[in-house]
Design an enzyme around this catalytic site. Structure first.
Site, PDB file in Angstrom:
ATOM      1  N   TYR A   1     -21.718  -3.517  -0.105  1.00 15.76           N
ATOM      2  CA  TYR A   1     -22.533  -3.020   1.002  1.00 15.76           C
ATOM      3  C   TYR A   1     -23.863  -3.749   0.964  1.00 15.76           C
ATOM      4  CZ  TYR A   1     -25.251   0.299   3.863  1.00 15.76           C
ATOM      5  OH  TYR A   1     -26.044   0.873   4.823  1.00 15.76           O
TER       6      TYR A   1
ATOM      7  N   ASP B   1     -27.139 -10.470  -3.445  1.00 22.26           N
ATOM      8  CA  ASP B   1     -27.773  -9.244  -2.956  1.00 22.26           C
ATOM      9  C   ASP B   1     -28.164  -8.415  -4.184  1.00 22.26           C
ATOM     10  OD1 ASP B   1     -26.740  -6.444  -0.811  1.00 22.26           O
ATOM     11  OD2 ASP B   1     -28.450  -6.742  -2.149  1.00 22.26           O
TER      12      ASP B   1
ATOM     13  N   LYS C   1     -35.220  -1.316  -3.038  1.00 20.98           N
ATOM     14  CA  LYS C   1     -35.235  -0.251  -4.040  1.00 20.98           C
ATOM     15  C   LYS C   1     -36.371  -0.391  -5.062  1.00 20.98           C
ATOM     16  CE  LYS C   1     -30.318   0.376  -3.196  1.00 20.98           C
ATOM     17  NZ  LYS C   1     -30.154   1.701  -2.589  1.00 20.98           N
TER      18      LYS C   1
HETATM   19  P1  KE4 Z   1     -31.394  -0.251   2.571  1.00 27.40           P
HETATM   20  O1  KE4 Z   1     -31.401  -0.815   3.960  1.00 27.40           O
HETATM   21  O2  KE4 Z   1     -30.651   1.072   2.503  1.00 27.40           O
HETATM   22  O3  KE4 Z   1     -32.787  -0.186   1.934  1.00 27.40           O
HETATM   23  O4  KE4 Z   1     -30.598  -1.267   1.634  1.00 27.40           O
HETATM   24  C1  KE4 Z   1     -29.285  -1.638   1.988  1.00 27.40           C
HETATM   25  C2  KE4 Z   1     -28.551  -2.127   0.751  1.00 27.40           C
HETATM   26  C3  KE4 Z   1     -28.368  -3.478   0.571  1.00 27.40           C
HETATM   27  N1  KE4 Z   1     -27.735  -3.962  -0.526  1.00 27.40           N
HETATM   28  C4  KE4 Z   1     -27.266  -3.120  -1.482  1.00 27.40           C
HETATM   29  C5  KE4 Z   1     -26.579  -3.686  -2.681  1.00 27.40           C
HETATM   30  C6  KE4 Z   1     -27.440  -1.720  -1.342  1.00 27.40           C
HETATM   31  O5  KE4 Z   1     -26.946  -0.891  -2.305  1.00 27.40           O
HETATM   32  C7  KE4 Z   1     -28.090  -1.205  -0.214  1.00 27.40           C
HETATM   33  C8  KE4 Z   1     -28.280   0.284   0.010  1.00 27.40           C
HETATM   34  N2  KE4 Z   1     -27.665   1.146  -0.946  1.00 27.40           N
HETATM   35  C9  KE4 Z   1     -27.327   2.473  -0.489  1.00 27.40           C
HETATM   36  C10 KE4 Z   1     -26.711   3.230  -1.656  1.00 27.40           C
HETATM   37  N3  KE4 Z   1     -25.474   2.723  -2.058  1.00 27.40           N
HETATM   38  C11 KE4 Z   1     -28.509   3.166   0.080  1.00 27.40           C
HETATM   39  C12 KE4 Z   1     -28.368   4.648   0.240  1.00 27.40           C
HETATM   40  C13 KE4 Z   1     -28.212   5.034   1.677  1.00 27.40           C
HETATM   41  O6  KE4 Z   1     -27.503   4.325   2.440  1.00 27.40           O
HETATM   42  O7  KE4 Z   1     -28.815   6.076   2.026  1.00 27.40           O
END
Ligand code: KE4
Length: 431
Positions: free
Chosen positions: A144, A239, A267
């Site tokens: 993701y 990523d 994060k």
């Molecule tokens: P954000 O747009 O949510 O800040 O980041 C996206 C993203 C990109 N790359 C990786 C490897 C990520 O894990 C994420 C976001 N992770 C999720 C949890 N697995 C965020 C939690 C959520 O969607 O509320």
């Protein structure tokens, strides 16, 4: 456990917020039950609106690597906010932040701040396409990279949790340009490259996957991808939104010894404030506007409050390498404790773990990709999740998420967690 106020708030929230949450993974959809509304948090502990206390293994999905309300970060934000919350103009702090990140991670000549991991990954892919003049990308099933259209093909995290594999609203054109392969399947990537010769702009990967539970790259996988990207002129994007500044000061690039061409962060880099970033070699980054014509922008990019939070946390991580040793020890201690408890049960299980990322899969087979993560007994995971929650242990509400440990966790917290696991599987009739 009394969760009356959470229930009340959840009912109320659903009348004005889609699904009652501002991000789907928070909705407890796959594990069932009422999502808990949090009141406050400190160190390793969360406190919900009904006054229940939890040992936290989500850490806001990664950012809280030193625990919640880390004093230096709080104080820095309190001071900075008095100077206004945003200028829309460059500041010295953004230069300090860029220089600090460059001093911590390898292979970054230039770095651009954005406001989320999605923005970071979306911008990195656009840059790779602009730099190569090619359209297609390869991503891995179960990974993701945020909710940008190109990534919403066989995605992990909430998409896996909610079993949404094709997303309405993503056009056929966009989806066609996103090719997918199974994680750890180098041959499948070679095949895709052969079938799309000269058309692939980028391969984007979570170097250690955290969005289908925690899944480690097998021996030679990342090195093989690196070689293919070099040979084929494909931009290799790490990523590191989850792994950055967590698996090591220099993230997965440092820990695994693999050089990416572009790397994305989120994060931890923002310490819980909205920060993402993408960076890499000058040869590629020089194409980003206003240097080049690959346009990317953001009103709140480099926001002073977000910058001071991230800068303070990263400075602490850089100045205290023992934090990573402690996180390593705590991760191993938890893994060994859970292993011992689960070995005494009649449950098939695997524990995937690296540093402070860990996940338990009730599977008789190794979990090495999305298919094997999906075929684990995730219904049992949901029961385990609730049994642990009833004992004050707050795990991610999905089998398709890594657990995140903070360095605020004490040995007592870990022992409490291990004992709660023993009680939970006993209660569930597996011990
Ligand atoms: P954000 O747009 O949510 O800040 O980041 C996206 C993203 C990109 N790359 C990786 C490897 C990520 O894990 C994420 C976001 N992770 C999720 C949890 N697995 C965020 C939690 C959520 O969607 O509320």
């Amino acid at each position: 456990m009394n969760i009356f106020k959470s229930k009340e708030l959840f009912n109320r929230a659903q009348t004005s917020i889609p699904g009652g949450v501002n991000s789907p993974v928070r909705a407890f959809k796959s594990v069932g039950g009422t999502p808990l509304f949090m009141q406050r948090a400190k160190g390793a502990y969360l406190y919900d609106v009904d006054g229940n206390k939890y040992i936290d293994y989500i850490a806001s999905w990664g950012p809280m690597i030193l625990g919640h309300a880390f004093e230096p970060v709080i104080e820095a934000i309190q001071r900075k906010v008095l100077d206004s919350t945003s200028f829309g103009a460059p500041t010295e702090l953004e230069v300090d932040m860029a220089e600090l990140v460059k001093s911590m991670v390898p292979n970054v000549d230039l770095i651009r701040m954005v406001s989320s991991g999605t923005e970071a990954c979306m911008s990195a892919v656009r840059l790779a396409r602009g730099y190569t003049g090619r359209n297609k990308i390869i991503k891995f099933e179960g990974c993701y990279h945020g909710h940008a259209d190109s990534f919403l093909v066989k995605g992990g995290s909430g998409m896996a949790t909610l079993n949404i594999q094709t997303v309405p609203g993503v056009t056929v054109g966009v989806a066609t340009d996103t090719l997918t392969a199974a994680y750890n399947d180098l041959e499948a990537v070679k095949q895709l490259i052969a079938e799309n010769k000269g058309e692939i702009a980028a391969i984007i990967i979570e170097p250690v996957a955290g969005n289908m539970g925690c899944i480690l790259p097998q021996q030679g996988f990342l090195k093989g991808l690196r070689k293919l990207c070099t040979e084929e002129g494909i931009v290799f994007i790490f990523d590191e939104v989850m792994t950055g500044f967590r698996l090591a000061k220099g993230g997965a690039q440092e820990r695994l010894g693999i050089d990416a061409d572009l790397v994305t962060y989120g994060k931890v880099i923002g310490a819980g404030m909205p920060v993402g970033a993408f960076g890499g070699k000058l040869e590629i980054m020089k194409h980003i506007a206003p240097l080049g014509n690959v346009y990317q922008a953001g009103t709140l990019s480099g926001n002073p409050l977000a910058m001071i939070a991230g800068y303070t946390l990263l400075s602490h991580l850089k100045a205290t390498p023992s934090i990573y040793t402690e996180l390593e020890q705590k991760g191993t201690y938890l893994k060994n404790g859970l292993q011992k408890v689960l070995e005494a049960s009649n449950l098939p299980f695997v524990i995937n773990h690296m540093g402070s990322m860990i996940s338990v899969h009730f599977s008789a087979e190794p979990v090495t990709n999305f298919a094997s993560a999906s075929s684990a007994d995730n219904a049992f995971f949901s029961k385990f999740f609730h049994s642990m929650l009833d004992r004050g242990i707050y795990l991610p509400p999905s089998a398709f998420e890594s657990w995140f440990m903070s360095n605020a966790l004490s040995k007592d917290d870990l022992d409490t967690t291990i004992e709660a696991a023993r009680e939970s599987i006993t209660e569930l009739g597996a011990l």
